[in-house]
Design a protein around this motif. Structure first.
Motif, PDB file in Angstrom:
ATOM      1  N   LEU A  35       0.938  -1.237   0.152  1.00  0.00           N
ATOM      2  CA  LEU A  35       0.008  -0.114  -0.122  1.00  0.00           C
ATOM      3  C   LEU A  35       0.956   1.257  -0.154  1.00  0.00           C
ATOM      4  N   LEU A  36       2.015   1.351   0.783  1.00  0.00           N
ATOM      5  CA  LEU A  36       2.779   2.414   0.988  1.00  0.00           C
ATOM      6  C   LEU A  36       3.444   2.569  -0.283  1.00  0.00           C
ATOM      7  N   THR A  37       4.092   1.687  -0.883  1.00  0.00           N
ATOM      8  CA  THR A  37       4.998   1.469  -1.888  1.00  0.00           C
ATOM      9  C   THR A  37       4.221   1.999  -3.160  1.00  0.00           C
ATOM     10  N   LEU A  38       2.976   1.768  -3.391  1.00  0.00           N
ATOM     11  CA  LEU A  38       2.247   2.209  -4.533  1.00  0.00           C
ATOM     12  C   LEU A  38       1.698   3.695  -4.322  1.00  0.00           C
ATOM     13  N   LYS A  39       1.468   4.189  -2.935  1.00  0.00           N
ATOM     14  CA  LYS A  39       1.110   5.277  -2.488  1.00  0.00           C
ATOM     15  C   LYS A  39       2.102   6.426  -2.919  1.00  0.00           C
ATOM     16  N   LEU A  40       3.635   5.862  -2.689  1.00  0.00           N
ATOM     17  CA  LEU A  40       4.720   6.603  -3.110  1.00  0.00           C
ATOM     18  C   LEU A  40       5.037   6.785  -4.461  1.00  0.00           C
ATOM     19  N   ALA A  41       4.740   5.631  -5.199  1.00  0.00           N
ATOM     20  CA  ALA A  41       4.825   5.482  -6.693  1.00  0.00           C
ATOM     21  C   ALA A  41       4.010   6.584  -7.311  1.00  0.00           C
ATOM     22  N   GLY A  42       2.873   6.994  -6.862  1.00  0.00           N
ATOM     23  CA  GLY A  42       1.855   7.923  -7.497  1.00  0.00           C
ATOM     24  C   GLY A  42       0.809   7.475  -8.328  1.00  0.00           C
ATOM     25  N   THR A  54      -5.271  -1.782  -6.624  1.00  0.00           N
ATOM     26  CA  THR A  54      -4.179  -2.400  -7.093  1.00  0.00           C
ATOM     27  C   THR A  54      -3.547  -3.565  -6.217  1.00  0.00           C
ATOM     28  N   VAL A  55      -3.435  -2.781  -4.806  1.00  0.00           N
ATOM     29  CA  VAL A  55      -2.771  -3.643  -3.800  1.00  0.00           C
ATOM     30  C   VAL A  55      -3.458  -4.916  -3.622  1.00  0.00           C
TER      31      VAL A  55
END
Length: 230
Positions: A35-42, A54-55
């Protein structure tokens, strides 16, 4: 030699039942990491789907795939992973319904990128969307310059929504066609109407050099005011 249908190996991979607690812990940690990784990816990294959706897709796909192919991955731990993901999904869905701030953090929110033919510099800097990529999105919509655009928004899904001026209201704006945009220069060759290549601020400028009062940049492009052809 291993026999087929060894039930302990098939369901638990010959691991103790207490290992299921570790599976729950692993699933929770990886869910949060994804969740945090995809949040940072934009937003653009997960176009069409929200980050949260997506998560779920990635987590469920991984949980389903491994026990299908690898004999050292037990079925029961995979089922536990599914249960944990569904519980977390229900919990996050409930929280998004209760808290507007949490909903915006998970799903993102709509940002205005262009207002009255000029970039909203603050909003644009928040996004991971590069200028070239954004111009490409606009050209796909048959847009030649920013003066044709009244408002443009980037949606939580990563899609770009555009609202146009009527033909009689179209003003001068920053051209986004490569051949015209690449004429940007710090030196104004002659008096005329120019657009800042960075923020789209458009004004009449005399021959020489000038600094944009909006973004403090010094590169200018001859502005155009052509109508949209649809």
């Amino acid at each position: 030699m291993k026999e087929i249908f060894e039930w302990n190996r098939l369901f638990f991979n010959e691991l103790p039942e207490i290992f299921l607690l570790e599976v729950i812990f692993r699933s929770t940690v990886m869910f949060i990491v994804l969740l945090l990784t995809l949040k940072l990816a934009g937003k653009r990294g997960v176009k069409q789907l929200s980050i949260f959706e997506t998560v779920i897709v990635i987590a469920l796909g991984s949980a389903a795939g491994d026990p299908m192919f690898y004999e050292d991955v037990g079925i029961v731990p995979a089922i536990i992973v599914f249960m944990v993901i569904i519980i977390l999904y229900r919990a996050v869905t409930w929280l998004t319904g209760k808290s507007k701030k949490f909903e915006e953090f998970i799903e993102g929110k709509t940002e205005c990128l262009i207002n009255d033919g000029k970039f909203s510099v603050t909003s644009f800097r928040k996004e991971t969307l590069a200028q070239d990529e954004f111009f490409s999105e606009l050209r796909v919509k048959s847009i030649e310059h920013l003066g044709q655009i009244k408002h443009a928004f980037i949606e939580p899904s990563g899609e770009v929504s555009v609202f146009f001026y009527e033909d009689e209201e179209v003003g001068y704006g920053l051209p986004i066609l490569p051949a015209l945009f690449n004429k940007k220069n710090k030196t104004i060759p002659e008096n005329g109407i120019y657009s800042c290549s960075f923020c789209g601020n458009t004004k009449e400028i005399e021959k020489g050099t000038a600094k944009c009062e909006v973004c403090q940049k010094e590169e200018w492009v001859p502005a155009i005011n052509t109508k949209r052809i649809t």
